[in-house]
Structures are given as C-alpha cells and as structure tokens.
Design a protein around this motif. Sequence first.
Motif: not given
Length: 134
Positions: A9-13, A49-51, A53-58, A118-123
């Motif tokens: 989970l990444v918090s993105t300022q 999405r910005p922090d 709005e919540g963390d982003v799952a990677v 996006p709230h999720k990124v899949t690599v």
Amino acid sequence: MGESLLRILVSTQSGLISIRDMHTEDQPEVQTGSELFTFLPGHVFITVRPDFEGDVAVEFIVDGQVDLGVPPLFDRVMQFDSGALCASDVVDPDEELLKLPRAGAWRVKVYTEGTPWPHKVTVVFDRDEWNFAY
C-alpha cells in the motif's frame, strides 16, 4: 489471476506512483499533469488517487494470460539493469521492494482500477519470461 509476488500500500502525496529500476537516475517528465502515465524504459510515473482519498494498492504478479477485464494502461519493455525494482510515491526515497530473477529488459503490463483516479495498480510480468530467467 497469476502468482502474486508482492502487494504493498502506498500513500501518494503527489497522486503519482513511481515504479523504477533501483539504480536509475532518469525520471519521466510530466508535461500537463493530466497524463495517465509518463514513461522512460527504467522508470514510469502512474497517475493515481491522492492520499486524502486513501492509499493505493500496488501488486506485482507473474501471469501468462492475464485478463483483468480491461486493457492494460501500458504494455512495454522496461529496463531493470540493477535486477531490482522499487515502487513508491515519487517523493519517497528508493527502497528495494522486489528482486527480479535477472537484470535487464522485461516486458511489463500495467493495469489500473478505479475512477476517476486509480486506487489499485497491477504490474504484470510475463510468466514465460519469468520462468525462463530461473
């Protein structure tokens, strides 16, 4: 869904996720701020999405025939010369997250989920390429 290698989970300022080779000095250039992604072979910024709005799952996975119900955001060759990658907010320092089976070029597909941001990124790494590296 394929084999999961890592999920964070990444918090993105900044509203940007950075996925990059551990030792790359190059950074993609954001032109307008409205790009879905900006890309260099060793480094990609993905708009999320910005922090507040919540963390982003990677998540990093290995799959042969991935089908997430949507086309990939991009399907490109990335260069991981160090054999390791990191993923973080663009302002966070480098931290090794995933050791690859070999250094060099890798076909990578990136999918995102969530609108408008996006709230999720899949690599996704290709299964045949991954297995061949071992």
